[in-house]
Design a protein around this motif. Structure first.
Motif, PDB file in Angstrom:
ATOM      1  N   ALA A 178       0.868  -1.184   0.000  1.00  0.00           N
ATOM      2  CA  ALA A 178       0.000   0.000   0.000  1.00  0.00           C
ATOM      3  C   ALA A 178       0.907   1.237   0.000  1.00  0.00           C
ATOM      4  N   PRO A 179       0.354   2.424  -0.270  1.00  0.00           N
ATOM      5  CA  PRO A 179       1.204   3.616  -0.397  1.00  0.00           C
ATOM      6  C   PRO A 179       1.878   4.059   0.900  1.00  0.00           C
ATOM      7  N   GLY A 180       2.687   5.131   0.792  1.00  0.00           N
ATOM      8  CA  GLY A 180       3.496   5.620   1.909  1.00  0.00           C
ATOM      9  C   GLY A 180       2.713   5.810   3.197  1.00  0.00           C
ATOM     10  N   SER A 181       1.500   6.291   3.101  1.00  0.00           N
ATOM     11  CA  SER A 181       0.686   6.524   4.301  1.00  0.00           C
ATOM     12  C   SER A 181       0.453   5.217   5.050  1.00  0.00           C
ATOM     13  N   ALA A 182       0.390   4.108   4.337  1.00  0.00           N
ATOM     14  CA  ALA A 182       0.199   2.808   4.977  1.00  0.00           C
ATOM     15  C   ALA A 182       1.495   2.356   5.653  1.00  0.00           C
ATOM     16  N   GLY A 183       2.633   2.747   5.104  1.00  0.00           N
ATOM     17  CA  GLY A 183       3.911   2.475   5.774  1.00  0.00           C
ATOM     18  C   GLY A 183       3.959   3.242   7.082  1.00  0.00           C
ATOM     19  N   MET A 184       3.508   4.494   7.033  1.00  0.00           N
ATOM     20  CA  MET A 184       3.430   5.308   8.251  1.00  0.00           C
ATOM     21  C   MET A 184       2.559   4.587   9.283  1.00  0.00           C
ATOM     22  N   GLU A 185       1.392   4.183   8.857  1.00  0.00           N
ATOM     23  CA  GLU A 185       0.453   3.545   9.778  1.00  0.00           C
ATOM     24  C   GLU A 185       1.008   2.220  10.311  1.00  0.00           C
TER      25      GLU A 185
ATOM     26  N   GLU B 102      10.440  17.004   4.729  1.00  0.00           N
ATOM     27  CA  GLU B 102       9.046  17.472   4.707  1.00  0.00           C
ATOM     28  C   GLU B 102       8.680  17.914   3.285  1.00  0.00           C
ATOM     29  N   THR B 103       7.882  17.133   2.631  1.00  0.00           N
ATOM     30  CA  THR B 103       7.516  17.404   1.240  1.00  0.00           C
ATOM     31  C   THR B 103       6.587  18.609   1.117  1.00  0.00           C
ATOM     32  N   SER B 104       5.913  18.959   2.209  1.00  0.00           N
ATOM     33  CA  SER B 104       4.993  20.102   2.111  1.00  0.00           C
ATOM     34  C   SER B 104       5.733  21.431   2.078  1.00  0.00           C
TER      35      SER B 104
ATOM     36  N   THR C 182       7.141   4.496  -2.931  1.00  0.00           N
ATOM     37  CA  THR C 182       7.786   4.168  -4.203  1.00  0.00           C
ATOM     38  C   THR C 182       7.737   5.309  -5.215  1.00  0.00           C
ATOM     39  N   GLN C 183       6.801   6.244  -5.014  1.00  0.00           N
ATOM     40  CA  GLN C 183       6.501   7.189  -6.101  1.00  0.00           C
ATOM     41  C   GLN C 183       7.238   8.513  -6.008  1.00  0.00           C
ATOM     42  N   LYS C 184       8.231   8.596  -5.114  1.00  0.00           N
ATOM     43  CA  LYS C 184       8.979   9.858  -5.005  1.00  0.00           C
ATOM     44  C   LYS C 184      10.354   9.633  -5.642  1.00  0.00           C
ATOM     45  N   CYS C 185      11.422   9.546  -4.837  1.00  0.00           N
ATOM     46  CA  CYS C 185      12.741   9.457  -5.476  1.00  0.00           C
ATOM     47  C   CYS C 185      13.090   8.062  -5.991  1.00  0.00           C
TER      48      CYS C 185
ATOM     49  N   VAL D 229      10.715   7.219  11.735  1.00  0.00           N
ATOM     50  CA  VAL D 229      11.178   8.249  10.808  1.00  0.00           C
ATOM     51  C   VAL D 229      10.461   8.122   9.461  1.00  0.00           C
ATOM     52  N   ASP D 230       9.896   9.235   9.006  1.00  0.00           N
ATOM     53  CA  ASP D 230       9.269   9.308   7.682  1.00  0.00           C
ATOM     54  C   ASP D 230      10.348   9.642   6.657  1.00  0.00           C
ATOM     55  N   ALA D 231      10.612   8.683   5.760  1.00  0.00           N
ATOM     56  CA  ALA D 231      11.624   8.904   4.715  1.00  0.00           C
ATOM     57  C   ALA D 231      10.978   8.769   3.338  1.00  0.00           C
ATOM     58  N   VAL D 232       9.710   9.149   3.247  1.00  0.00           N
ATOM     59  CA  VAL D 232       9.006   8.953   1.978  1.00  0.00           C
ATOM     60  C   VAL D 232       9.695   9.741   0.866  1.00  0.00           C
ATOM     61  N   THR D 233      10.034  10.985   1.156  1.00  0.00           N
ATOM     62  CA  THR D 233      10.658  11.814   0.120  1.00  0.00           C
ATOM     63  C   THR D 233      12.180  11.747   0.153  1.00  0.00           C
ATOM     64  N   SER D 234      12.765  11.372   1.287  1.00  0.00           N
ATOM     65  CA  SER D 234      14.236  11.406   1.333  1.00  0.00           C
ATOM     66  C   SER D 234      14.884  10.180   0.697  1.00  0.00           C
TER      67      SER D 234
ATOM     68  N   GLY E  59       1.594  16.320  11.064  1.00  0.00           N
ATOM     69  CA  GLY E  59       0.197  16.341  11.502  1.00  0.00           C
ATOM     70  C   GLY E  59      -0.472  14.992  11.289  1.00  0.00           C
ATOM     71  N   ARG E  60      -0.090  14.339  10.199  1.00  0.00           N
ATOM     72  CA  ARG E  60      -0.650  13.010   9.922  1.00  0.00           C
ATOM     73  C   ARG E  60      -0.129  11.990  10.940  1.00  0.00           C
ATOM     74  N   MET E  61       1.118  12.187  11.389  1.00  0.00           N
ATOM     75  CA  MET E  61       1.675  11.311  12.440  1.00  0.00           C
ATOM     76  C   MET E  61       0.868  11.455  13.723  1.00  0.00           C
TER      77      MET E  61
ATOM     78  N   PHE F 118       9.325  11.733  13.666  1.00  0.00           N
ATOM     79  CA  PHE F 118       9.541  12.969  12.897  1.00  0.00           C
ATOM     80  C   PHE F 118       9.680  12.643  11.415  1.00  0.00           C
ATOM     81  N   VAL F 119       9.547  13.681  10.597  1.00  0.00           N
ATOM     82  CA  VAL F 119       9.666  13.548   9.147  1.00  0.00           C
ATOM     83  C   VAL F 119      11.069  13.986   8.732  1.00  0.00           C
ATOM     84  N   HIS F 120      11.787  13.142   8.036  1.00  0.00           N
ATOM     85  CA  HIS F 120      13.152  13.483   7.600  1.00  0.00           C
ATOM     86  C   HIS F 120      13.110  14.589   6.546  1.00  0.00           C
TER      87      HIS F 120
HETATM   88  C1  LIG Z   1       4.009  11.559  -0.044  1.00  0.00           C
HETATM   89  C2  LIG Z   1       4.323  11.511   1.396  1.00  0.00           C
HETATM   90  C3  LIG Z   1       3.655  10.671   2.287  1.00  0.00           C
HETATM   91  C4  LIG Z   1       2.482   9.821   1.878  1.00  0.00           C
HETATM   92  O1  LIG Z   1       2.763   8.924   0.878  1.00  0.00           O
HETATM   93  P1  LIG Z   1       1.554   8.345  -0.012  1.00  0.00           P
HETATM   94  O2  LIG Z   1       2.203   7.377  -0.908  1.00  0.00           O
HETATM   95  O3  LIG Z   1       0.956   9.536  -0.691  1.00  0.00           O
HETATM   96  O4  LIG Z   1       0.575   7.716   0.909  1.00  0.00           O
HETATM   97  C5  LIG Z   1       4.064  10.647   3.600  1.00  0.00           C
HETATM   98  N1  LIG Z   1       5.077  11.429   4.038  1.00  0.00           N
HETATM   99  C6  LIG Z   1       5.737  12.264   3.223  1.00  0.00           C
HETATM  100  C7  LIG Z   1       6.864  13.096   3.745  1.00  0.00           C
HETATM  101  C8  LIG Z   1       5.380  12.330   1.873  1.00  0.00           C
HETATM  102  O5  LIG Z   1       6.036  13.161   1.051  1.00  0.00           O
END
Ligand SMILES: *Cc1c(COP(=O)(O)O)cnc(C)c1O
Length: 392
Positions: A68-75, A146-148, A196-199, A171-176, A98-100, A142-144
């Motif tokens: 499942a996508p990154g948010s599911a890894g977080m969860e 921050e994509t926002s 998978t869909q970032k770097c 640690v959130d490394a979705v974008t790093s 905030g999602r954390m 924490f988020v390594h």
């Molecule tokens: C994109 C992103 C997510 C969520 O990933 P999804 O694949 O959209 O669920 C979580 N954390 C960070 C920092 C992101 O950039």
């Protein structure tokens, strides 16, 4: 009603994700589907785990992709490591912190927030103050990257402080991952997730995760069952774990895992550190172009992400109108601001396969042309040359 096949246009994806997907990955995805317990598939799973360890720079045995996508890894990280009644310190400097917090509260735990301004990194001193004030805390999250906002935090230092106070780290490394230096073992990270869909420039829908021995020990010694059946790692490991007697847990997204495997092979061919260097080099060229145009960056250079460029807008320009023209005329997608940053910045992604010279030049040329057409107050006609000088 008459329906027909869907044929998407070929876009250039330079937003906050998904990023451009390497055609090799799309081709891998189109290969024949086999059974999820087929010995050939099981062998592929083993190779994926091993390639993923190389990518996270870890020897953690519990390293695998969540279906499942990154948010599911977080969860997955939160529901396995956090139990009702726990206290978790969550550092927030953008949307994903905030999602954390949401995840912590849905586990029935208390989130102690350590807030930093958006666009700034997490302040290690504030984390330490919170740990002193909350000796009952058991986890720090924490988020390594921050994509926002486009800001990177010092993961190594934050993890060290958390450990000084006997907390495990999420640690959130979705974008790093694959875009910025990230060393799971050297930095002693306990639980980490990515996407998978970032770097990694793969199709969206898979979330690589990794857990240290200390994290696994906590999961095995929980007082209560993990509230999510699907994400309970004690069960998932019956399928993804070592050993011959793999058992059905859920049907793996077979073809998505072909794609993920291919993305890891491509990264291995390039070399992880070379990928970090490429992300930085293309960022430097984009930056030269953006600045030559007279535009600026939202985040200070010292902690600016190369793969996510938060660019400030020229005066009086409707940013959504610009993105609309970029998409319709140039097939180019860039991102808008998120949350409080909406209407204030563009987010230009240079992630994975999309982080290349051609995209930098195309984006600068298109942005220059559209803004000039709108009579924006910019230095017209300079951006592309400035970037070319950096590439030369
Ligand atoms: C994109 C992103 C997510 C969520 O990933 P999804 O694949 O959209 O669920 C979580 N954390 C960070 C920092 C992101 O950039």
């Amino acid at each position: 009603m008459s329906v027909s096949s869907f044929h998407p246009p070929e876009r250039i994806l330079m937003g906050p994700g998904p990023s451009d997907v390497n055609p090799r990955i799309l081709e891998a995805m189109a290969r024949p589907t086999i059974g999820h317990l087929d010995p050939m598939f099981v062998a592929l799973m083993e190779e994926i785990k091993s390639l993923l360890q190389d990518t996270f720079l870890t020897k953690n045995k519990l390293t695998m992709p969540v279906s499942a996508p990154g948010s599911a890894g977080m969860e997955t990280c939160f529901v396995n490591l956090v139990e009702a009644g726990d206290t978790v310190i969550v550092c927030q400097n953008g949307v994903f912190g905030g999602r954390m917090k949401e995840n912590v509260e849905r586990c029935g735990a208390t989130a102690i927030m350590v807030e930093d301004d958006w666009g700034k990194p997490v302040d290690p001193n504030k984390l330490e103050d919170a740990l002193k004030a909350h000796p009952e805390a058991s986890t720090v999250a924490f988020v390594h990257a921050e994509t926002s906002t486009g800001a990177i935090s010092d993961a190594k230092t934050l993890v060290k402080i958390a450990h000084d106070y006997d907390c495990l780290t999420i640690v959130d490394a979705v974008t790093s991952l694959a875009g910025s230096e990230l060393r799971v073992d050297d930095w002693d990270i306990d639980a980490i997730y990515s996407g998978t869909q970032k770097c990694l420039s793969c199709t969206p829908g898979i979330s690589p995760v990794s857990f240290s021995d200390a994290a696994v020990e906590r999961i095995q010694n929980r007082k209560t069952k993990v509230q999510s059946w699907f994400m309970d790692l004690n069960l998932v490991m019956g399928y993804w774990g070592e050993g011959a007697q793999r058992s059905y847990h859920h049907t793996a997204p077979i073809n998505a895992l072909y794609a993920f495997h291919e993305s890891l092979v491509i990264l291995q061919e390039e070399g992880l550190e070379n990928s970090w260097v490429r992300h930085d080099a293309n960022h430097q060229a984009l930056k030269a172009g953006i600045e030559a145009m007279g535009l600026g960056f939202f985040v200070d250079e010292a902690y600016r992400l190369p793969q996510l460029n938060a660019v400030t807008l020229p005066e009086g320009i409707d940013e959504a109108a610009v993105r609309k023209i970029l998409l319709s005329r140039y097939n180019l997608e860039i991102g808008a601001g998120l949350g409080p940053m909406a209407g204030k910045i563009w987010r230009i992604g240079l992630m994975g396969y999309a982080s290349n010279q051609q995209n930098v030049l195309t984006c600068l040329g298109a942005l220059d042309a559209v803004l000039t057409d709108m009579k924006a107050k910019i230095e017209s006609g300079k951006a592309v040359n400035a970037a070319l000088e950096v590439f030369a």
